[in-house]
Design a protein around this motif. Sequence first.
Motif, PDB file in Angstrom:
ATOM      1  N   SER A   1      36.534  31.955  49.590  1.00 39.78           N
ATOM      2  CA  SER A   1      35.856  30.661  49.690  1.00 39.78           C
ATOM      3  C   SER A   1      36.857  29.549  49.353  1.00 39.78           C
ATOM      4  CB  SER A   1      34.664  30.608  48.735  1.00 39.78           C
ATOM      5  OG  SER A   1      35.085  30.797  47.399  1.00 39.78           O
ATOM      6  N   GLY A   2      36.421  28.328  49.546  1.00 35.49           N
ATOM      7  CA  GLY A   2      37.298  27.211  49.222  1.00 35.49           C
ATOM      8  C   GLY A   2      38.220  26.857  50.367  1.00 35.49           C
ATOM      9  N   ASN A   3      39.127  25.958  50.080  1.00 37.99           N
ATOM     10  CA  ASN A   3      40.058  25.494  51.095  1.00 37.99           C
ATOM     11  C   ASN A   3      41.130  26.536  51.384  1.00 37.99           C
ATOM     12  OD1 ASN A   3      38.755  22.968  51.220  1.00 37.99           O
ATOM     13  ND2 ASN A   3      39.984  22.183  49.498  1.00 37.99           N
ATOM     14  N   GLU A   4      41.646  26.468  52.572  1.00 35.62           N
ATOM     15  CA  GLU A   4      42.729  27.374  52.946  1.00 35.62           C
ATOM     16  C   GLU A   4      43.941  27.076  52.076  1.00 35.62           C
ATOM     17  OE1 GLU A   4      45.491  28.380  56.861  1.00 35.62           O
ATOM     18  OE2 GLU A   4      43.569  27.337  57.084  1.00 35.62           O
ATOM     19  N   PRO A   5      44.534  28.108  51.483  1.00 33.43           N
ATOM     20  CA  PRO A   5      45.669  27.867  50.567  1.00 33.43           C
ATOM     21  C   PRO A   5      46.909  27.389  51.314  1.00 33.43           C
ATOM     22  CG  PRO A   5      45.398  30.211  50.961  1.00 33.43           C
ATOM     23  CD  PRO A   5      44.210  29.541  51.598  1.00 33.43           C
ATOM     24  N   THR A   6      47.764  26.711  50.608  1.00 26.80           N
ATOM     25  CA  THR A   6      49.008  26.222  51.207  1.00 26.80           C
ATOM     26  C   THR A   6      50.148  27.219  51.025  1.00 26.80           C
ATOM     27  OG1 THR A   6      49.530  25.063  49.159  1.00 26.80           O
ATOM     28  CG2 THR A   6      48.362  23.815  50.874  1.00 26.80           C
ATOM     29  N   ARG A   7      49.899  28.279  50.260  1.00 27.56           N
ATOM     30  CA  ARG A   7      50.884  29.340  50.087  1.00 27.56           C
ATOM     31  C   ARG A   7      50.141  30.651  49.895  1.00 27.56           C
ATOM     32  NH1 ARG A   7      54.286  28.131  44.822  1.00 27.56           N
ATOM     33  NH2 ARG A   7      55.083  30.187  45.375  1.00 27.56           N
ATOM     34  N   GLU A   8      50.869  31.752  49.800  1.00 28.35           N
ATOM     35  CA  GLU A   8      50.222  33.053  49.691  1.00 28.35           C
ATOM     36  C   GLU A   8      49.394  33.163  48.413  1.00 28.35           C
ATOM     37  OE1 GLU A   8      54.381  33.724  47.919  1.00 28.35           O
ATOM     38  OE2 GLU A   8      53.427  32.478  49.444  1.00 28.35           O
ATOM     39  N   ARG A   9      48.383  34.023  48.481  1.00 32.26           N
ATOM     40  CA  ARG A   9      47.564  34.287  47.299  1.00 32.26           C
ATOM     41  C   ARG A   9      48.271  35.338  46.445  1.00 32.26           C
ATOM     42  NH1 ARG A   9      43.800  33.633  51.514  1.00 32.26           N
ATOM     43  NH2 ARG A   9      42.194  32.069  51.067  1.00 32.26           N
ATOM     44  N   PHE A  10      48.621  34.973  45.224  1.00 34.01           N
ATOM     45  CA  PHE A  10      49.362  35.895  44.358  1.00 34.01           C
ATOM     46  C   PHE A  10      48.453  37.013  43.852  1.00 34.01           C
ATOM     47  CE2 PHE A  10      52.013  32.046  43.951  1.00 34.01           C
ATOM     48  CZ  PHE A  10      53.229  32.602  44.341  1.00 34.01           C
ATOM     49  N   GLN A  11      49.081  38.158  43.621  1.00 33.96           N
ATOM     50  CA  GLN A  11      48.365  39.329  43.118  1.00 33.96           C
ATOM     51  C   GLN A  11      49.329  40.144  42.270  1.00 33.96           C
ATOM     52  OE1 GLN A  11      47.028  42.316  46.067  1.00 33.96           O
ATOM     53  NE2 GLN A  11      45.000  41.998  45.219  1.00 33.96           N
ATOM     54  N   SER A  12      48.846  40.633  41.146  1.00 32.46           N
ATOM     55  CA  SER A  12      49.723  41.420  40.270  1.00 32.46           C
ATOM     56  C   SER A  12      49.994  42.791  40.888  1.00 32.46           C
ATOM     57  CB  SER A  12      49.064  41.603  38.899  1.00 32.46           C
ATOM     58  OG  SER A  12      47.947  42.473  39.000  1.00 32.46           O
ATOM     59  N   ASP A  13      51.057  43.423  40.414  1.00 30.12           N
ATOM     60  CA  ASP A  13      51.377  44.769  40.887  1.00 30.12           C
ATOM     61  C   ASP A  13      50.230  45.729  40.590  1.00 30.12           C
ATOM     62  OD1 ASP A  13      53.819  43.899  41.775  1.00 30.12           O
ATOM     63  OD2 ASP A  13      54.924  44.578  39.994  1.00 30.12           O
ATOM     64  N   GLU A  14      49.588  45.564  39.441  1.00 26.87           N
ATOM     65  CA  GLU A  14      48.477  46.441  39.055  1.00 26.87           C
ATOM     66  C   GLU A  14      47.283  46.253  39.981  1.00 26.87           C
ATOM     67  OE1 GLU A  14      50.139  44.439  37.036  1.00 26.87           O
ATOM     68  OE2 GLU A  14      51.269  45.909  35.845  1.00 26.87           O
ATOM     69  N   ASP A  15      46.981  44.998  40.309  1.00 27.28           N
ATOM     70  CA  ASP A  15      45.859  44.744  41.220  1.00 27.28           C
ATOM     71  C   ASP A  15      46.162  45.290  42.611  1.00 27.28           C
ATOM     72  OD1 ASP A  15      44.289  43.533  39.322  1.00 27.28           O
ATOM     73  OD2 ASP A  15      44.859  41.480  39.857  1.00 27.28           O
ATOM     74  N   ARG A  16      47.395  45.158  43.052  1.00 27.58           N
ATOM     75  CA  ARG A  16      47.761  45.678  44.369  1.00 27.58           C
ATOM     76  C   ARG A  16      47.696  47.199  44.404  1.00 27.58           C
ATOM     77  NH1 ARG A  16      48.841  47.948  48.257  1.00 27.58           N
ATOM     78  NH2 ARG A  16      49.992  47.276  50.124  1.00 27.58           N
ATOM     79  N   ALA A  17      48.110  47.827  43.322  1.00 33.26           N
ATOM     80  CA  ALA A  17      48.112  49.287  43.263  1.00 33.26           C
ATOM     81  C   ALA A  17      46.708  49.862  43.312  1.00 33.26           C
ATOM     82  CB  ALA A  17      48.826  49.763  42.002  1.00 33.26           C
ATOM     83  N   ARG A  18      45.716  49.043  42.911  1.00 32.36           N
ATOM     84  CA  ARG A  18      44.328  49.533  42.856  1.00 32.36           C
ATOM     85  C   ARG A  18      43.831  50.027  44.206  1.00 32.36           C
ATOM     86  NH1 ARG A  18      40.707  51.910  42.759  1.00 32.36           N
ATOM     87  NH2 ARG A  18      38.682  51.741  41.726  1.00 32.36           N
ATOM     88  N   PHE A  19      44.283  49.440  45.292  1.00 35.63           N
ATOM     89  CA  PHE A  19      43.801  49.843  46.613  1.00 35.63           C
ATOM     90  C   PHE A  19      44.955  50.252  47.539  1.00 35.63           C
ATOM     91  CE2 PHE A  19      44.568  45.298  46.666  1.00 35.63           C
ATOM     92  CZ  PHE A  19      45.208  45.074  47.873  1.00 35.63           C
ATOM     93  N   ASP A  20      46.111  50.537  46.949  1.00 37.72           N
ATOM     94  CA  ASP A  20      47.287  50.848  47.766  1.00 37.72           C
ATOM     95  C   ASP A  20      47.049  52.026  48.703  1.00 37.72           C
ATOM     96  OD1 ASP A  20      50.279  50.455  48.257  1.00 37.72           O
ATOM     97  OD2 ASP A  20      50.193  52.569  47.697  1.00 37.72           O
TER      98      ASP A  20
END
Length: 256
Positions: A144-163
């Motif tokens: 939701s919200g406005n389209e970001p002007t840069r990538e959405r950051f994500q921690s290594d741990e959050d990324r690993a959750r669905f790797d």
Amino acid sequence: MSTAVMEQPGQSGTAEPTTSGMITVTFRIRRFNPEVSADASWEDFTLEIDSKDRVLDALHRIKWEQDGTLTFRRSCAHGICGSDAMRINGRNRLACKTLIKDISPEKPITVEAIKGLTVLKDLVVDMEPFFQAYRDVMPFLVTSGNEPTRERFQSDEDRARFDDTTKCILCAACTSSCPIYWNDGQYFGPAAIVNAHRFIFDSRDEAGEQRLEILNDKDGVWRCRTTFNCTDACPRGIEVTKAIQEVKRALITRRF
């Protein structure tokens, strides 16, 4: 040369080594052409081939040299596109990743279309029900919200959750190995649930609850009987059954 046969697969045969280091292998392919007959039949093709070649190489040889009407799907031929999933010696595999030497070439190698989907011709099935289930689970990031002007950051741990579930190539090997899917094509199937998992557990996504409700349907995740066929069939090594259980747990606890 080819010979049409009506016998069921499983008859004995030989893979004879030749002086050139090649072997002679019989491929027993389940043929179906609705313009010719309403019934499928088995047809044998014998060729001399290197045992280190892939089943896809053999199918190409058969089509190019023996019978140009043989019909199958393939694209990248490197295990990435998922186009050439088929049942080889009774197991779902990618023809481009299956080496002839690894599947008992001393006996006829059986090749047939994957189960649970309507066969259109030979080894080609109608994939539309499979892809509809995939589309139904909203396989895209929802924010939701406005389209970001840069990538959405994500921690290594959050990324690993669905790797693990990001590895899916939509080959349908898992879904078409599922006995529940064979008997009831309305079931979403393992691949759709895997792709829902990939976004449900993505910390950047905001539609997890919506996807869970979609999978809470009578044809959703609860139809799984945990037979592990899907995990065994996945050519990418995804722990499919584990992902399905995690979606079930999220439905119960509403924590994800």
